[in-house]
Each structure stands twice: as C-alpha cells, then as structure tokens.
Motif scaffolding. Structure first.
Motif, PDB file in Angstrom:
ATOM      1  N   ASP A   1      54.393  46.804  38.868  1.00 56.55           N
ATOM      2  CA  ASP A   1      53.929  48.183  39.016  1.00 56.55           C
ATOM      3  C   ASP A   1      53.184  48.701  37.790  1.00 56.55           C
ATOM      4  OD1 ASP A   1      53.739  50.107  41.051  1.00 56.55           O
ATOM      5  OD2 ASP A   1      55.147  51.422  40.002  1.00 56.55           O
ATOM      6  N   MET A   2      52.737  47.789  36.907  1.00 51.33           N
ATOM      7  CA  MET A   2      51.952  48.189  35.740  1.00 51.33           C
ATOM      8  C   MET A   2      50.546  47.627  35.853  1.00 51.33           C
ATOM      9  SD  MET A   2      54.659  47.967  32.564  1.00 51.33           S
ATOM     10  CE  MET A   2      55.546  46.526  33.145  1.00 51.33           C
ATOM     11  N   PRO A   3      49.512  48.435  35.608  1.00 54.61           N
ATOM     12  CA  PRO A   3      48.132  47.967  35.754  1.00 54.61           C
ATOM     13  C   PRO A   3      47.782  46.909  34.716  1.00 54.61           C
ATOM     14  CG  PRO A   3      48.175  50.168  34.796  1.00 54.61           C
ATOM     15  CD  PRO A   3      49.575  49.861  35.203  1.00 54.61           C
ATOM     16  N   VAL A   4      47.148  45.821  35.196  1.00 57.24           N
ATOM     17  CA  VAL A   4      46.720  44.743  34.302  1.00 57.24           C
ATOM     18  C   VAL A   4      45.232  44.437  34.441  1.00 57.24           C
ATOM     19  CG1 VAL A   4      49.006  43.671  34.178  1.00 57.24           C
ATOM     20  CG2 VAL A   4      47.389  42.955  35.974  1.00 57.24           C
ATOM     21  N   ALA A   5      44.593  44.928  35.504  1.00 57.18           N
ATOM     22  CA  ALA A   5      43.173  44.653  35.749  1.00 57.18           C
ATOM     23  C   ALA A   5      42.710  45.558  36.883  1.00 57.18           C
ATOM     24  CB  ALA A   5      42.953  43.186  36.121  1.00 57.18           C
ATOM     25  N   ALA A   6      41.413  45.489  37.173  1.00 57.19           N
ATOM     26  CA  ALA A   6      40.862  46.260  38.280  1.00 57.19           C
ATOM     27  C   ALA A   6      39.740  45.478  38.938  1.00 57.19           C
ATOM     28  CB  ALA A   6      40.359  47.620  37.819  1.00 57.19           C
ATOM     29  N   ILE A   7      39.490  45.806  40.194  1.00 54.40           N
ATOM     30  CA  ILE A   7      38.399  45.224  40.974  1.00 54.40           C
ATOM     31  C   ILE A   7      37.564  46.390  41.505  1.00 54.40           C
ATOM     32  CG2 ILE A   7      37.784  43.736  42.917  1.00 54.40           C
ATOM     33  CD1 ILE A   7      40.587  42.503  42.702  1.00 54.40           C
ATOM     34  N   THR A   8      36.240  46.296  41.353  1.00 50.79           N
ATOM     35  CA  THR A   8      35.384  47.410  41.726  1.00 50.79           C
ATOM     36  C   THR A   8      34.077  46.903  42.326  1.00 50.79           C
ATOM     37  OG1 THR A   8      34.292  49.409  40.879  1.00 50.79           O
ATOM     38  CG2 THR A   8      34.333  47.510  39.425  1.00 50.79           C
ATOM     39  N   PRO A   9      33.475  47.656  43.245  1.00 56.83           N
ATOM     40  CA  PRO A   9      32.123  47.303  43.695  1.00 56.83           C
ATOM     41  C   PRO A   9      31.126  47.621  42.590  1.00 56.83           C
ATOM     42  CG  PRO A   9      32.817  49.364  44.690  1.00 56.83           C
ATOM     43  CD  PRO A   9      34.005  48.856  43.931  1.00 56.83           C
ATOM     44  N   PRO A  10      29.903  47.086  42.671  1.00 54.51           N
ATOM     45  CA  PRO A  10      28.894  47.383  41.652  1.00 54.51           C
ATOM     46  C   PRO A  10      28.591  48.874  41.574  1.00 54.51           C
ATOM     47  CG  PRO A  10      28.206  45.540  43.025  1.00 54.51           C
ATOM     48  CD  PRO A  10      29.410  46.132  43.689  1.00 54.51           C
ATOM     49  N   ALA A  11      28.261  49.326  40.371  1.00 49.10           N
ATOM     50  CA  ALA A  11      27.882  50.727  40.175  1.00 49.10           C
ATOM     51  C   ALA A  11      26.543  51.005  40.851  1.00 49.10           C
ATOM     52  CB  ALA A  11      27.792  51.031  38.686  1.00 49.10           C
ATOM     53  N   VAL A  12      26.306  52.269  41.133  1.00 48.46           N
ATOM     54  CA  VAL A  12      25.028  52.679  41.723  1.00 48.46           C
ATOM     55  C   VAL A  12      23.889  52.242  40.794  1.00 48.46           C
ATOM     56  CG1 VAL A  12      23.628  54.644  42.424  1.00 48.46           C
ATOM     57  CG2 VAL A  12      26.090  54.631  42.905  1.00 48.46           C
ATOM     58  N   GLY A  13      22.891  51.594  41.376  1.00 47.17           N
ATOM     59  CA  GLY A  13      21.777  51.089  40.594  1.00 47.17           C
ATOM     60  C   GLY A  13      21.951  49.673  40.110  1.00 47.17           C
ATOM     61  N   LEU A  14      23.177  49.130  40.248  1.00 45.55           N
ATOM     62  CA  LEU A  14      23.448  47.762  39.792  1.00 45.55           C
ATOM     63  C   LEU A  14      23.932  46.889  40.950  1.00 45.55           C
ATOM     64  CD1 LEU A  14      25.285  48.574  36.428  1.00 45.55           C
ATOM     65  CD2 LEU A  14      22.905  47.868  36.723  1.00 45.55           C
ATOM     66  N   GLN A  15      23.460  47.197  42.160  1.00 50.20           N
ATOM     67  CA  GLN A  15      23.961  46.509  43.349  1.00 50.20           C
ATOM     68  C   GLN A  15      23.625  45.022  43.362  1.00 50.20           C
ATOM     69  OE1 GLN A  15      22.546  49.467  43.349  1.00 50.20           O
ATOM     70  NE2 GLN A  15      23.640  50.898  44.685  1.00 50.20           N
ATOM     71  N   ASN A  16      22.612  44.611  42.608  1.00 45.71           N
ATOM     72  CA  ASN A  16      22.213  43.205  42.615  1.00 45.71           C
ATOM     73  C   ASN A  16      22.883  42.371  41.528  1.00 45.71           C
ATOM     74  OD1 ASN A  16      20.413  43.576  44.792  1.00 45.71           O
ATOM     75  ND2 ASN A  16      18.801  44.291  43.415  1.00 45.71           N
ATOM     76  N   VAL A  17      23.814  42.977  40.804  1.00 44.24           N
ATOM     77  CA  VAL A  17      24.482  42.254  39.726  1.00 44.24           C
ATOM     78  C   VAL A  17      25.337  41.125  40.303  1.00 44.24           C
ATOM     79  CG1 VAL A  17      26.536  43.723  39.696  1.00 44.24           C
ATOM     80  CG2 VAL A  17      25.802  42.571  37.602  1.00 44.24           C
ATOM     81  N   ASP A  18      25.405  40.011  39.583  1.00 43.26           N
ATOM     82  CA  ASP A  18      26.262  38.905  40.018  1.00 43.26           C
ATOM     83  C   ASP A  18      27.734  39.263  39.799  1.00 43.26           C
ATOM     84  OD1 ASP A  18      24.115  37.272  40.702  1.00 43.26           O
ATOM     85  OD2 ASP A  18      23.990  36.389  38.698  1.00 43.26           O
ATOM     86  N   PRO A  19      28.621  38.811  40.692  1.00 42.46           N
ATOM     87  CA  PRO A  19      30.050  39.051  40.479  1.00 42.46           C
ATOM     88  C   PRO A  19      30.494  38.480  39.136  1.00 42.46           C
ATOM     89  CG  PRO A  19      29.659  38.303  42.718  1.00 42.46           C
ATOM     90  CD  PRO A  19      28.358  38.128  41.982  1.00 42.46           C
ATOM     91  N   ALA A  20      31.271  39.246  38.396  1.00 39.16           N
ATOM     92  CA  ALA A  20      31.713  38.806  37.071  1.00 39.16           C
ATOM     93  C   ALA A  20      32.855  39.682  36.583  1.00 39.16           C
ATOM     94  CB  ALA A  20      30.556  38.861  36.066  1.00 39.16           C
ATOM     95  N   TRP A  21      33.690  39.102  35.721  1.00 36.71           N
ATOM     96  CA  TRP A  21      34.692  39.864  35.001  1.00 36.71           C
ATOM     97  C   TRP A  21      34.046  40.501  33.776  1.00 36.71           C
ATOM     98  CZ3 TRP A  21      39.433  41.356  36.317  1.00 36.71           C
ATOM     99  CH2 TRP A  21      40.062  40.687  37.376  1.00 36.71           C
ATOM    100  N   ASN A  22      34.336  41.762  33.555  1.00 34.18           N
ATOM    101  CA  ASN A  22      33.826  42.483  32.399  1.00 34.18           C
ATOM    102  C   ASN A  22      34.995  42.844  31.494  1.00 34.18           C
ATOM    103  OD1 ASN A  22      31.983  43.819  30.727  1.00 34.18           O
ATOM    104  ND2 ASN A  22      32.222  45.767  31.819  1.00 34.18           N
ATOM    105  N   THR A  23      34.819  42.637  30.194  1.00 31.91           N
ATOM    106  CA  THR A  23      35.843  42.966  29.207  1.00 31.91           C
ATOM    107  C   THR A  23      35.511  44.301  28.552  1.00 31.91           C
ATOM    108  OG1 THR A  23      36.416  40.664  28.727  1.00 31.91           O
ATOM    109  CG2 THR A  23      36.880  42.271  27.005  1.00 31.91           C
TER     110      THR A  23
END
Length: 270
Positions: free
Chosen positions: A54-76
């Motif tokens: 029950d403690m947050p360790v990461a997140a998953i999100t769709p691309p931001a507006v304007g960045l829809q063509n970005v390749d899937p990737a983990w961001n630090t």
C-alpha cells in the motif's frame, strides 16, 4: 523494510513509465512484481500508482499532451528542493526544458528536461508526495544510472545541477562507470556506452529489486516482454536487463538489502 520520508537533492526519487496502453502495462508489471496498480481516474488522465504494501513505488502514465509519439520508456525523477532553480541550471548548462515547472496541487512541483545528449529526466520538488516510499525493497527501485556516449559532458552537466561528487569505479577505458554521490552517499551512476553500441538507447536505467532474478525474468517473458542482457553475476548478485511488451527497458536485481548493482559500497576510495 526501508521506508523513505525524504530524498536529498540529486537522488533519484520516483520512477514513472510512459506508455500508450496503461491498463495492459499495469497488468504486466503487477504480474512481474506483485504490484497493486491503482488508476487515479480520468481527471488525471488515468495516472496509475503502483504500490507495494500500500505504499507508492512507481507510476504508469500515458504520454503528455504534445508528446504522443514518444517511445515507451521509464523516466527517472531526481529530487530537488527548488525546481525553478534546478530548471535554470539545466538551461544554463546546455540542457533543455521539455515541460516547464508545473504545480500538482497538494502533491509537489515537477519539470521534465533533457541533458546535452538528449536524455530525458524529471525534476521533482516534493509536497505531500515525496516519491517512492520504499527504496531497495523487493518490488521497489534499488539503483538508477544514466547511459552516456560523451562521459565528460554528462558528468559535468549533472554535477553542475546537483553538485555531485563523482568517483570512477571502473578502469575508465574498457569499463567507464562513475558513481555520483550526495554527501558521500552513492545515489546513482553514469555508464559510458561505447559508440559502436549505438543501438543502446540514451536513457536513465531503472533497477528494481526482486527475490529471484531467474524467476522474474521468466515472468517477464511469459508476459510478452524481452530479455536484452541475460542474467549475469554482478559484484552484489544476479542482474538482468529486460523490456516490457512495449519496449520500455529496465533491470532486475537480486541483491542483499542495501547493496548496489555496481557494487559501490566496497569501494573505500569512493
């Protein structure tokens, strides 16, 4: 359990996956790590929190507006006590702001940037959300490193932002790996990738701790992911580099609690 309440400036504090199919990615990572994935709803574009106990360790999100063509990737995301000041230092040292400092009410402030080689990273100024509540535990991040072609430029850039002390733990030629420290504590690293390995993407690599590396690799493959570097023995235990079904890379680590994939702790010279 290593519960965190704060991160020092410059320490990786939050891993966030950008992907085009959030529900399917959430199922994949839940199967691999046992995460509970909680969709926060359409009002926040289905930002999905990944939880351990029950403690947050990461997140998953769709691309931001304007960045829809970005390749899937983990961001630090790297912690900062002043996102505006960090953003100014990014631009003053040949980096680029991709998303300007933005407030998430009640949570904190963030920005996204690119270093001089174009590698993306985030800046996070905590409010109520400090980042990952666990560090080094099974299912949580245990290390982060940036791949670089021009090692000197990369070292200089990030040191100018966060004042890291930096220590070479390889030979500097065949294995050029520098550990970056905050107040003498190793927080992340930089790996020089030879130019002949052009296929290796420029990105921050996320390491996640598991109980059994071989078993975790098998779960990745069963879930439709791929193996890029099969399990090998690091100084601190088994490591493998894999990707999810959409191509986002990450590393699996089977290490004793508190150990780092590059084995930084035994290096007294650091």
């Amino acid at each position: 359990m290593s519960e965190r309440w704060r991160y020092p400036d410059g320490a990786p504090c939050w891993p966030e996956l950008t992907t085009h199919d959030v529900p399917r990615a959430a199922r994949f990572y839940a199967d691999v790590f046992g995460w509970t994935c909680r969709d926060l709803g359409p009002q926040v574009w289905h930002y999905t929190m990944c939880l351990v106990n029950d403690m947050p360790v990461a997140a998953i999100t769709p691309p931001a507006v304007g960045l829809q063509n970005v390749d899937p990737a983990w961001n630090t995301y790297l912690a900062t006590s002043d996102v505006e000041a960090s953003a100014v230092r990014v631009e003053a040292n040949d980096g680029k702001l991709v998303i300007l400092p933005t407030t998430l009410p009640g949570e904190g402030r963030f920005a996204q940037a690119a270093d001089p080689e174009g590698t993306l990273f985030g800046l996070w100024q905590p409010g109520t959300h400090i980042g990952s509540r666990l560090y080094g535990d099974v299912g949580a991040m245990c290390w982060n490193e940036v791949n670089a072609r021009n090692a000197r430029v990369t070292d200089d850039f990030y040191r100018s932002i966060f004042g890291y002390s930096q220590c070479q733990v390889g030979d500097g030629v065949d294995y050029d790996y520098v550990v970056w420290k905050v107040r003498e504590v190793p927080v992340c690293g930089r790996l020089r990738v030879p130019y002949e390995y052009e296929w290796v993407p420029r990105h921050w690599m996320l390491y996640l701790r598991v109980n059994d590396c071989a078993e975790a690799v098998a779960r990745v493959v069963r879930g439709g992911g791929s193996v890029h570097i099969p399990e090998y023995e690091s100084r601190s235990g088994p490591v493998a580099v894999v990707s999810d079904p959409f191509g986002a890379d990450f590393a699996l680590c089977q290490h004793p609690f508190g150990a780092h994939p590059v084995g930084t702790m035994p290096f007294s010279s650091c």
